[in-house]
Motif scaffolding. Structure first.
Motif, short mmCIF file in Angstrom:
data_model
loop_
_atom_site.label_atom_id
_atom_site.label_comp_id
_atom_site.label_asym_id
_atom_site.label_seq_id
_atom_site.Cartn_x
_atom_site.Cartn_y
_atom_site.Cartn_z
N LYS A 199 29.86 -40.77 -30.12
CA LYS A 199 30.05 -41.43 -31.41
C LYS A 199 28.77 -41.40 -32.24
O LYS A 199 28.78 -41.04 -33.42
CB LYS A 199 30.47 -42.90 -31.20
CG LYS A 199 31.68 -43.07 -30.33
CD LYS A 199 32.01 -44.53 -30.10
CE LYS A 199 30.93 -45.30 -29.36
NZ LYS A 199 30.78 -44.98 -27.94
N SER A 200 27.65 -41.78 -31.59
CA SER A 200 26.38 -41.79 -32.32
C SER A 200 26.01 -40.39 -32.78
O SER A 200 25.57 -40.18 -33.90
CB SER A 200 25.26 -42.35 -31.45
OG SER A 200 25.54 -43.67 -31.10
N THR A 201 26.20 -39.44 -31.88
CA THR A 201 25.89 -38.06 -32.21
C THR A 201 26.68 -37.62 -33.45
O THR A 201 26.12 -37.04 -34.39
CB THR A 201 26.24 -37.15 -31.03
OG1 THR A 201 25.53 -37.60 -29.89
CG2 THR A 201 25.91 -35.71 -31.31
N MET A 248 27.11 -46.84 -40.12
CA MET A 248 26.60 -47.95 -39.32
C MET A 248 26.85 -47.69 -37.85
O MET A 248 27.99 -47.45 -37.44
CB MET A 248 27.29 -49.26 -39.73
CG MET A 248 27.06 -49.65 -41.16
SD MET A 248 27.84 -51.21 -41.49
CE MET A 248 27.24 -51.52 -43.15
N ASP A 249 25.79 -47.72 -37.07
CA ASP A 249 25.92 -47.46 -35.63
C ASP A 249 25.80 -48.79 -34.88
O ASP A 249 24.71 -49.30 -34.68
CB ASP A 249 24.83 -46.49 -35.18
CG ASP A 249 25.14 -45.92 -33.80
OD1 ASP A 249 26.03 -46.48 -33.13
OD2 ASP A 249 24.49 -44.94 -33.41
N GLU A 250 26.91 -49.35 -34.50
CA GLU A 250 26.95 -50.64 -33.81
C GLU A 250 26.05 -51.66 -34.48
O GLU A 250 25.13 -52.20 -33.86
CB GLU A 250 26.54 -50.47 -32.35
CG GLU A 250 27.42 -49.47 -31.61
CD GLU A 250 26.96 -49.27 -30.18
OE1 GLU A 250 26.60 -50.28 -29.56
OE2 GLU A 250 26.96 -48.14 -29.68
N PRO A 251 26.28 -51.97 -35.74
CA PRO A 251 25.33 -52.81 -36.48
C PRO A 251 25.29 -54.24 -35.96
O PRO A 251 24.33 -54.95 -36.24
CB PRO A 251 25.86 -52.77 -37.91
CG PRO A 251 27.31 -52.49 -37.76
CD PRO A 251 27.45 -51.61 -36.56
MG LIG Z 1 25.61 -44.72 -29.55
#
Ligand SMILES: [Mg+2]
Ligand SMILES: Nc1ncnc2c1ncn2[C@@H]1O[C@H](COP(=O)(O)OP(=O)(O)OP(=O)(O)O)[C@@H](O)[C@H]1O
Lengths: 400, 270
Positions: free
Chosen positions: B61-63, B190-193
Motif C-alpha cells: 500500500k505504501s509503495t 495520506m499514509d496511515e495518518p
Molecule cells: Mg505502509
C-alpha cells in the motif's frame, strides 16, 4: 543466604569501589590543575631590579642609555673597578634594559635631568638563580655577592611578565614572547578553517545527499578514510613539493601551513559531517520533499542546519588537531627563528607547538619556564576553541 | 478452495475505473531491486472523493501511494513501470522534475514529522518555497487559513512562534496536514495518518478528511476498517502487491465479492 542479601553485600562493595574510583579521578584532575596553576604563576613572573636612573642630559645627547645604567650600577657598587668585573656587573641586567629606558623617557620627556628610581628587567641567569632558591643559574661568585647585597636592599621584585604576551621570539629568554607564535597559529588556523570547513561540509553533503551509489563513489570514500590515517609528515612533504616548490608560495608562511593542515583536517571534517548528516532523520527529508522542495533545498534548508552541531564538533576537533600539529610544519619551514610578529598569512611565522619545541630545545635554563608557559597558552587556546564549539552548538540547537 | 483463490488473484474484481478520474494508474509494476512489490495494478482515483487503500501489512500500500507523487524516486533501488497520469498527463513524462508534481500531489506521513521550527515556520515553509505569498500579510493569511482548515488554529493561535515539536502527537499530525494544504495541492496522499493517535485525535482527523474532500482529492492508506468505512467513498483491497477488489466503500464492506476481501474485512485474515 538469599539473593537479595547477596546483592546487597555485593552492592556495598560496588559502591565502595565506585567511591574510591571517583576520588582517584578527582585527585588526578586536581593534581593536573594544581601543577598547571603553579607553573603558570611561576612562569609569568619575572624578576625586576630597582636602580635609580639619572636621566642625564649629556648622556642622552649621545643616546647612551647603557651608560646611564652603568653609572647607576657604579653608584651602587663603587668598589667595583676592574673592567671585566664591571662587565659582569652589567650582565646582571637584561640587554634590553637600555631600550626600555629610552622608551620610558620618550613616553615621559619631563623626566629629563631628574633622578628617579626605575625597575629594570634582570638577566635570565639571575632570574633562574633567584627563582631556583640559589641553586641553578650561570652566575659567578662575584655576581652572587652582588645579588645578595641587592637582595638585602630589597631591590628585587617579582612582577607579572606582560612582555611575554606582547612580543615575538628572542634569543634572550627574559625577552622572549609568545605573541609571534600565537599570531602564527591564528593565521594558520584561519587559513585551515576557511579552506577545510566549506570544502569538507560540501564534500560530506555531496557524498551523503547527491552522490550516486557506484564504484567510483565507494573508491572516493575509501580514500577519504585512508587520508585520515596518513602520517602528518607526509602532508608536510606534499606542501613542500607542491605549494612551495611548484606553485612558489612563500616559505615559512601561515598560508602554506594552513593549506597543508587543511588537507590534514579535511578527512576528519568530512567523516564527522557525514555521520552528522546521516543522523538526520529521513522523515525530515521526506517532509520537505513532500512539500516540493528540491534536493538542494532539502539539504540546505533542513539537513545541514540539523546536522550543524555535529559538523561543528567535527570541525573543532579537526582544528584542535591542526593547532597541535608540528611535523608537517617543520617540512615547510615554519620552524625558523622569527622575531617579528606576523602581520598576515604570507609573513614568515612559526606556530605554538613549534615554538614550544624550539624553546624546549634551547640551552638557556630560563627557556624551560618559557616552554611551560607556551604550553599553557596552547592549552588555553584549546580550551577557548572548545568553549566556542560548545557555544556554537548551543546557539544552533536553540534556533532549531 | 485455496487453489481457487490463488487462481483468482491475478485479476482485479469490482470497478477499478471511474468516470471522473483525477489520477489513473495503468499496468503499474514496482520493483525494489529484483524483488517485485506491485504487480500490474490498475486503478482510478476519483476527483473530490476519498479512496481508501486497505490490506495486510507488507502488501504494497505504501509503495503504491508513494509512486503517486514519485516519492519512491528517492529510493535508488526502486523502479516503477506502467502509466500513472494526473489529469491525463503521465507524471513520469510531464513532470521530469518531481518538484512541481509534489507541489500538486501532497503527502501526509504515518509518523507526524514537523520540522523542528516554529508552528508558523512549518506552515509557511511550503508557500515560501513556491513563492505563493507576495508579502508577509499574505503569508500570515495562508498560515492562518491552513491552520483553520486543519482544525488546529484555536489550539495553537497563542503559540504560533513556539517550536512545533512541542505539540502533542495529534496536533503535530494536524500541523503536518496544515503544512500540506498550505500549498493548495490538488491531491493529498495520506499514509496511515492516524495510526499513532488516540481515538479522539483520530476522530478529529477523520472529520477533517471528510471536510477536505470538498476541495481536494484524497487517497488514504489505513489499517482500520472502521476508519476506511467512515471516511472513504471508494475502497481498494491490496493483497501481496495486487489489487484484489475495488469498489464503493459501502459495497466492499457490506457485500465483498472476492473471498480474500471478505476474509480480510471480517478479520479472518491478515
Ligand atoms: Mg505502509
Ligand atoms: N525501501 C525498500 N527497499 C526494499 N524493499 C522494500 C522497501 N520498501 C518496501 N519494500 C518491500 O515492499 C513490499 C511492500 O512494502 P510496503 O511498505 O509498501 O507495504 P505496506 O502495505 O505499506 O505495509 P504496512 O501496512 O506494514 O505499512 C514489502 O515486501 C517490503 O518489504
Amino acid at each position: 543466604m538469599n539473593n537479595t542479601e547477596q546483592i546487597k553485600k555485593s552492592l556495598k562493595k560496588r559502591y565502595r569501589q565506585e567511591k574510591r574510583f571517583r576520588l582517584l579521578s578527582l585527585l588526578a584532575v586536581l593534581t593536573g590543575f594544581a601543577c598547571l596553576f603553579i607553573l603558570l604563576v611561576d612562569m609569568i613572573i619575572n624578576e625586576k631590579l630597582n636602580i635609580s636612573a639619572n636621566f642625564d642630559l649629556e648622556a642622552l645627547q649621545n643616546a647612551n642609555f647603557r651608560g646611564l645604567i652603568k653609572q647607576s650600577l657604579h653608584q651602587l657598587f663603587p668598589t667595583v673597578r676592574k673592567r671585566s668585573d664591571k662587565r659582569a656587573l652589567m650582565r646582571l641586567i637584561s640587554v634590553d634594559a637600555e631600550y626600555r629606558l629610552r622608551d620610558k623617557l620618550q613616553a615621559e620627556p619631563q623626566l629629563l635631568g631628574e633622578t628617579v628610581p626605575i625597575w629594570l628587567l634582570v638577566d635570565d641567569d639571575v632570574d633562574t638563580y633567584l627563582k631556583s632558591d640559589k641553586q641553578f643559574g650561570r652566575v659567578s661568585q662575584e655576581q652572587i655577592a652582588w645579588i645578595t647585597e641587592l637582595e638585602q636592599q630589597d631591590r628585587f621584585q617579582q612582577r607579572f611578565n606582560y612582555w611575554f604576551f606582547q612580543t615575538g621570539d628572542s634569543r634572550e629568554p627574559e625577552l622572549a614572547g609568545i605573541l609571534g607564535a600565537v599570531m602564527g597559529s591564528f593565521y594558520t588556523l584561519l587559513v585551515t578553517l576557511l579552506l577545510s570547513f566549506p570544502i569538507g561540509v560540501m564534500a560530506a553533503v555531496y557524498l551523503e545527499e547527491f552522490a550516486p551509489r557506484n564504484r567510483w563513489i565507494d573508491f572516493i570514500e575509501v580514500n577519504i578514510n585512508n587520508l585520515a590515517a596518513v602520517p602528518s609528515i607526509v602532508f608536510g612533504l606534499l606542501g613542500l613539493a607542491v605549494f612551495i616548490n611548484f606553485f612558489g608560495l612563500p616559505r615559512s608562511a601561515p598560508l602554506v601551513g594552513g593549506i597543508v593542515l587543511a588537507l590534514m583536517t579535511l578527512p576528519t571534517i568530512i567523516i564527522a559531517s557525514r555521520s552528522a548528516i546521516k543522523a538526520v532523520s529521513p522523515s525530515m527529508r521526506e517532509a520537505a520533499l513532500g512539500l516540493g522542495a528540491s534536493k538542494i533545498q532539502v539539504a540546505f534548508h533542513h539537513v545541514v542546519p540539523l546536522a550543524m552541531p555535529g559538523i561543528l564538533t567535527g570541525t573543532i576537533i579537526g582544528l584542535a588537531q591542526a593547532l597541535g600539529e608540528t611535523a608537517p610544519l617543520l617540512m615547510i619551514g615554519m620552524v625558523a627563528f622569527i622575531v617579528d610578529i606576523p602581520q598576515g598569512a604570507t609573513d614568515a611565522a612559526t606556530v605554538l607547538p613549534v615554538q614550544i619545541y624550539l624553546w624546549a630545545d634551547s640551552p638557556e635554563r630560563a627557556f624551560v619556564a618559557k616552554t611551560a608557559a607556551a604550553i599553557l597558552v596552547l592549552l588555553l587556546f584549546l580550551v577557548a576553541m572548545n568553549g566556542l564549539a560548545v557555544w556554537l552548538r548551543k546557539k544552533f540547537e536553540r534556533r532549531w | 478452495m485455496t487453489t481457487n483463490i490463488e487462481q483468482q488473484i491475478n485479476e482485479t474484481w469490482g470497478q477499478p475505473f471511474v468516470e471522473d478520474a483525477k489520477i489513473s494508474i495503468r499496468n503499474m509494476d514496482v520493483f525494489y531491486a529484483d524483488k517485485q512489490a506491485i504487480f500490474d495494478v490498475n486503478l482510478d482515483i476519483g476527483k473530490h472523493e476519498v479512496t481508501a487503500l486497505i490490506g495486510p501489512s507488507g502488501c504494497g500500500k505504501s509503495t503504491f501511494l508513494r509512486c503517486l507523487n514519485r516519492m519512491n524516486d528517492t529510493i535508488p533501488i526502486c523502479r516503477v513501470a506502467g502509466d500513472i497520469s494526473l489529469d491525463g498527463e503521465n507524471i513520469y513524462d510531464t513532470h521530469k522534475d518531481p518538484v512541481l508534481l509534489r507541489a500538486r500531489v501532497g503527502m501526509v506521513f504515518q509518523k507526524p514529522n514537523p520540522f523542528p521550527k516554529s508552528v508558523y515556520e512549518n506552515v509557511a515553509y511550503g508557500p515560501r518555497l513556491h513563492g505563493l505569498a507576495l508579502n508577509r500579510a499574505e503569508l500570515d493569511d495562508i498560515v492562518v487559513t491552513s491552520l483553520k482548515k486543519a482544525g488546529l488554529y484555536n489550539e495553537v493561535k497563542n503559540r504560533l512562534h513556539s517550536v512545533a515539536t512541542g505539540l502533542s502527537g495529534g496536533q503535530q499530525q494536524r500541523l503536518c496536514i496544515a503544512r500540506t494544504i498550505a500549498i493548495s495541492p490538488e491531491v493529498i496522499l495520506m499514509d496511515e495518518p492516524a495510526s499513532s493517535l488516540d481515538p479522539i485525535a483520530t476522530a478529529i482527523i477523520e472529520e477533517l478528511i471528510d471536510e477536505l474532500r470538498k476541495n481536494y482529492t484524497i487517497a488514504i492508506v489505513t489499517h482500520s476498517m472502521q476508519q476506511a468505512a467512515r471516511v472513504s467513498q471508494r475502497t481498494a483491497y491490496f493483497h501481496l502487491g495486487r489489487i484484489i477488489e475495488v469498489g464503493e466503500t459501502t459495497q466492499i464492506f457490506t457485500n465483498p465479492q472476492h473471498e480474500l476481501t471478505e476474509n480480510y474485512i471480517t478479520g479472518r485474515f491478515g
